[in-house]
Write an enzyme that holds these catalytic residues in place. Sequence first.
Site, PDB file in Angstrom:
ATOM      1  CD  GLU A 122       6.319  90.184  -2.558  1.00 19.00           C
ATOM      2  OE1 GLU A 122       6.974  89.369  -3.228  1.00 19.00           O
ATOM      3  OE2 GLU A 122       6.781  91.219  -2.091  1.00 19.00           O
ATOM      4  CB  CYS A 137       5.110  83.098  -8.549  1.00 19.30           C
ATOM      5  SG  CYS A 137       6.475  82.930  -7.417  1.00 19.30           S
ATOM      6  CB  CYS A 144      12.459  82.685   4.058  1.00 19.92           C
ATOM      7  SG  CYS A 144      13.230  81.095   3.696  1.00 19.92           S
ATOM      8  CB  CYS A 148      19.529  82.761   0.416  1.00 14.21           C
ATOM      9  SG  CYS A 148      19.001  81.060   0.634  1.00 14.21           S
ATOM     10  CB  CYS A 151      16.932  85.703  -0.962  1.00 14.16           C
ATOM     11  SG  CYS A 151      15.145  85.590  -0.821  1.00 14.16           S
ATOM     12  CB  SER A 233      11.470  76.689  -6.239  1.00 11.70           C
ATOM     13  OG  SER A 233      12.769  77.204  -6.040  1.00 11.70           O
ATOM     14  CB  SER A 255      17.612  77.692  -5.053  1.00  8.46           C
ATOM     15  OG  SER A 255      16.326  78.103  -5.445  1.00  8.46           O
ATOM     16  CG  LEU A 256      23.554  74.325  -7.869  1.00 11.45           C
ATOM     17  CD1 LEU A 256      23.546  73.264  -6.786  1.00 11.45           C
ATOM     18  CD2 LEU A 256      23.915  73.699  -9.214  1.00 11.45           C
ATOM     19  CB  CYS A 375      12.433  86.689  -4.237  1.00 11.83           C
ATOM     20  SG  CYS A 375      12.372  85.399  -3.028  1.00 11.83           S
TER      21      CYS A 375
HETATM   22  N1  SAH Z   1      12.874  79.070  -0.934  1.00  8.56           N
HETATM   23  C1  SAH Z   1      12.777  78.483  -2.209  1.00  8.56           C
HETATM   24  C2  SAH Z   1      11.697  79.099  -3.075  1.00  8.56           C
HETATM   25  C3  SAH Z   1      11.573  80.584  -3.000  1.00  8.56           C
HETATM   26  S1  SAH Z   1      12.952  81.536  -3.597  1.00  8.56           S
HETATM   27  C4  SAH Z   1      14.106  78.506  -2.921  1.00  8.56           C
HETATM   28  O1  SAH Z   1      15.034  79.150  -2.436  1.00  8.56           O
HETATM   29  O2  SAH Z   1      14.210  77.846  -3.942  1.00  8.56           O
HETATM   30  C5  SAH Z   1      12.583  81.494  -5.325  1.00  8.56           C
HETATM   31  C6  SAH Z   1      13.720  81.931  -6.246  1.00  8.56           C
HETATM   32  O3  SAH Z   1      13.914  83.349  -6.178  1.00  8.56           O
HETATM   33  C7  SAH Z   1      15.034  81.285  -5.897  1.00  8.56           C
HETATM   34  O4  SAH Z   1      15.603  80.606  -6.990  1.00  8.56           O
HETATM   35  C8  SAH Z   1      15.845  82.440  -5.495  1.00  8.56           C
HETATM   36  O5  SAH Z   1      17.136  82.177  -5.754  1.00  8.56           O
HETATM   37  C9  SAH Z   1      15.281  83.591  -6.316  1.00  8.56           C
HETATM   38  N2  SAH Z   1      15.702  84.911  -5.832  1.00  8.56           N
HETATM   39  C10 SAH Z   1      15.757  85.313  -4.563  1.00  8.56           C
HETATM   40  N3  SAH Z   1      16.282  86.556  -4.480  1.00  8.56           N
HETATM   41  C11 SAH Z   1      16.559  86.944  -5.722  1.00  8.56           C
HETATM   42  C12 SAH Z   1      17.130  88.133  -6.280  1.00  8.56           C
HETATM   43  N4  SAH Z   1      17.493  89.159  -5.516  1.00  8.56           N
HETATM   44  N5  SAH Z   1      17.299  88.193  -7.623  1.00  8.56           N
HETATM   45  C13 SAH Z   1      16.907  87.155  -8.401  1.00  8.56           C
HETATM   46  N6  SAH Z   1      16.366  86.023  -7.931  1.00  8.56           N
HETATM   47  C14 SAH Z   1      16.202  85.898  -6.600  1.00  8.56           C
HETATM   48 FE1  SF4 Z   2      14.351  81.556   1.703  1.00  4.07          FE
HETATM   49 FE2  SF4 Z   2      14.458  80.821  -0.901  1.00  4.07          FE
HETATM   50 FE3  SF4 Z   2      14.978  83.342  -0.164  1.00  4.07          FE
HETATM   51 FE4  SF4 Z   2      16.702  81.414   0.451  1.00  4.07          FE
HETATM   52  S1  SF4 Z   2      16.117  82.101  -1.622  1.00  4.07           S
HETATM   53  S2  SF4 Z   2      15.997  83.059   1.851  1.00  4.07           S
HETATM   54  S3  SF4 Z   2      15.328  79.715   0.880  1.00  4.07           S
HETATM   55  S4  SF4 Z   2      13.020  82.296   0.043  1.00  4.07           S
END
Ligand code: SAH
Ligand code: SF4
Length: 387
Positions: A122, A137, A144, A148, A151, A233, A255-256, A375
Site C-alpha cells: 500500500e 506514505c 513485517c 507489534c 498493528c 519511522s 514508534s514509542l 497500516c
Molecule cells: N515499522 C515502522 C513504520 C511503519 S508503522 C514503525 O513501526 O514505526 C507506521 C505507524 O503506523 C506506526 O507508528 C504504527 O504504530 C502505526 N500503526 C500501526 N497499526 C496501527 C493501528 N491499528 N492504529 C493506528 N496506528 C497504527
Molecule cells: Fe512492523 Fe511497524 Fe507494524 Fe510494528 S508497527 S509490526 S514495526 S509495521
Amino acid sequence: MSVTLDLTAAERERILAKAAHFSPPPHILPDGRRDLVGLSREELLEEVEAFGEKPFRAKQLWHWIYHQGVREFSAMSSIAKPLQEKLAERFVIGRPEVATDQLSKDQTRKFLFRFRDHEAVETVYIPDRQEDRGAVCLSSQVGCTLSCRFCHTGTQRLARNLSAAEIVGQFMAARDAYGEWPSPRGETPRLLSTIVLMGMGEPLYNYENVAKAMKIIMDGEGIALSRRRITLSTSGVIPMMDRAGEELGVNLAVSLHAVRDDLRDELVPLNRKYPIKELIEACRRYPSASNARRITFEYIMLKGLNDTEADAHELVRLIAGLPAKVNLIPFNPWPGSNYEPSTPQALKKFAAIITQAGYASPIRTPRGQDILAACGQLKSAVEQAAQ
Ligand code: SAH
Ligand code: SF4
C-alpha cells in the site's frame, strides 16, 4: 576480515533459501531488458557504458527519468530517435502496476501497487488539511517481521523486502496519478511534497534498499526532495538509527507507544532487544536532534493500557531536553485486534500534559477510514478476499 561459519550443507541451503525469499526481484526482466529505475547514479553510468554510450547519456537519462518523470524513451526529446529505439530494446523505465486506487471522502488516496512477482504493498497520499500539499506514505517491505500487537501489518507473513526501485517506484507512480511532474515551463509540483516511510514494513530492517531509494529521491538533479521533507519511522532498530542519521540525515519518527519496558515489550516486541532507555539515548545521538530538528514520537493511545496521566508525565520525563513532538494516534481497530481506542477525554488530558511541558502534541485524527487507510489494512482486506 573474513569470518568462516561452520555450517552444514543443509543449514547453508536453508539460510540461502530464506535470504532468497526475502530478497526483492532483480532489475532484469524475464525478457532480458533491464529496469533503469532504482539504480544509483554510479550503476546507471555503468549500464550506459556497458551499452557503449558516453557518460553524459547517464546524466540525460537521470534527468528524464527522475526530473521529468517520463516513462518512455520516445518522450526523451534531447535523444535522437535511433538511440531512443535502441535504448527501448535494452531497457525499461519501470513502474509498479496500480492494482487498486481508492479515494476517501476526505481526499486521502490509497493505492495498492503490485510488483513483477505479484507481491503488493500500500501507498497512501494524505493531503494537508489547510494547504495545497500533502504527504506520500511509502511502504518498505511486503508485510513485517516485527509483530507489534496493535498493528495489522505485523500479522501478515513477511514475503520480502522491497527493492530500491520498488520504493522509489511507489512515489513515482503516485506522482503519475496526480500528474505531478514539472511542466515544460519549469513549474515544480507541490501536492506530493513530503514523504513519510510509515507504510508497511520496518524501513530499518531493509536499510540498504531504503537508503538507496532515499538517495535517489534526494538527488538534486532528479526528484530533488530535501532530507527535511522526508521522515523515516522506526519501531526502534537502534544500530540502524545511528547509520541512517549519519548517511541520510532525514527526519526521524520513533514508534514509542509505551513508557515502561514491561508494556512496550508486549506491544512492540523489538523492545526486548532494544529497550526504552537505549532507544531514547539513540534519539539523543541522532544528528538532526542537535540541529534542533524535532524527533517525532508516535504514541498509539490504547484504552486503559498506556493512556493515563501518569503515563503522560513519564513520557515528558523520558524525552526531557530533546527537540521533540508527540503524535498521539487514536488506535485504529481491525477485525481480530484485542485493543480499544482511548476515550476522547483521556486523549485530551494526555495531550494537555504533553503540551504544558512545551511539546507539540497533535492528536492525529484517523484519515481515510472509509477506505481502511491505516497500516496494512487494505492489503489484508484484498488478501482475505482472495483466499
Ligand atoms: N515499522 C515502522 C513504520 C511503519 S508503522 C514503525 O513501526 O514505526 C507506521 C505507524 O503506523 C506506526 O507508528 C504504527 O504504530 C502505526 N500503526 C500501526 N497499526 C496501527 C493501528 N491499528 N492504529 C493506528 N496506528 C497504527
Ligand atoms: Fe512492523 Fe511497524 Fe507494524 Fe510494528 S508497527 S509490526 S514495526 S509495521
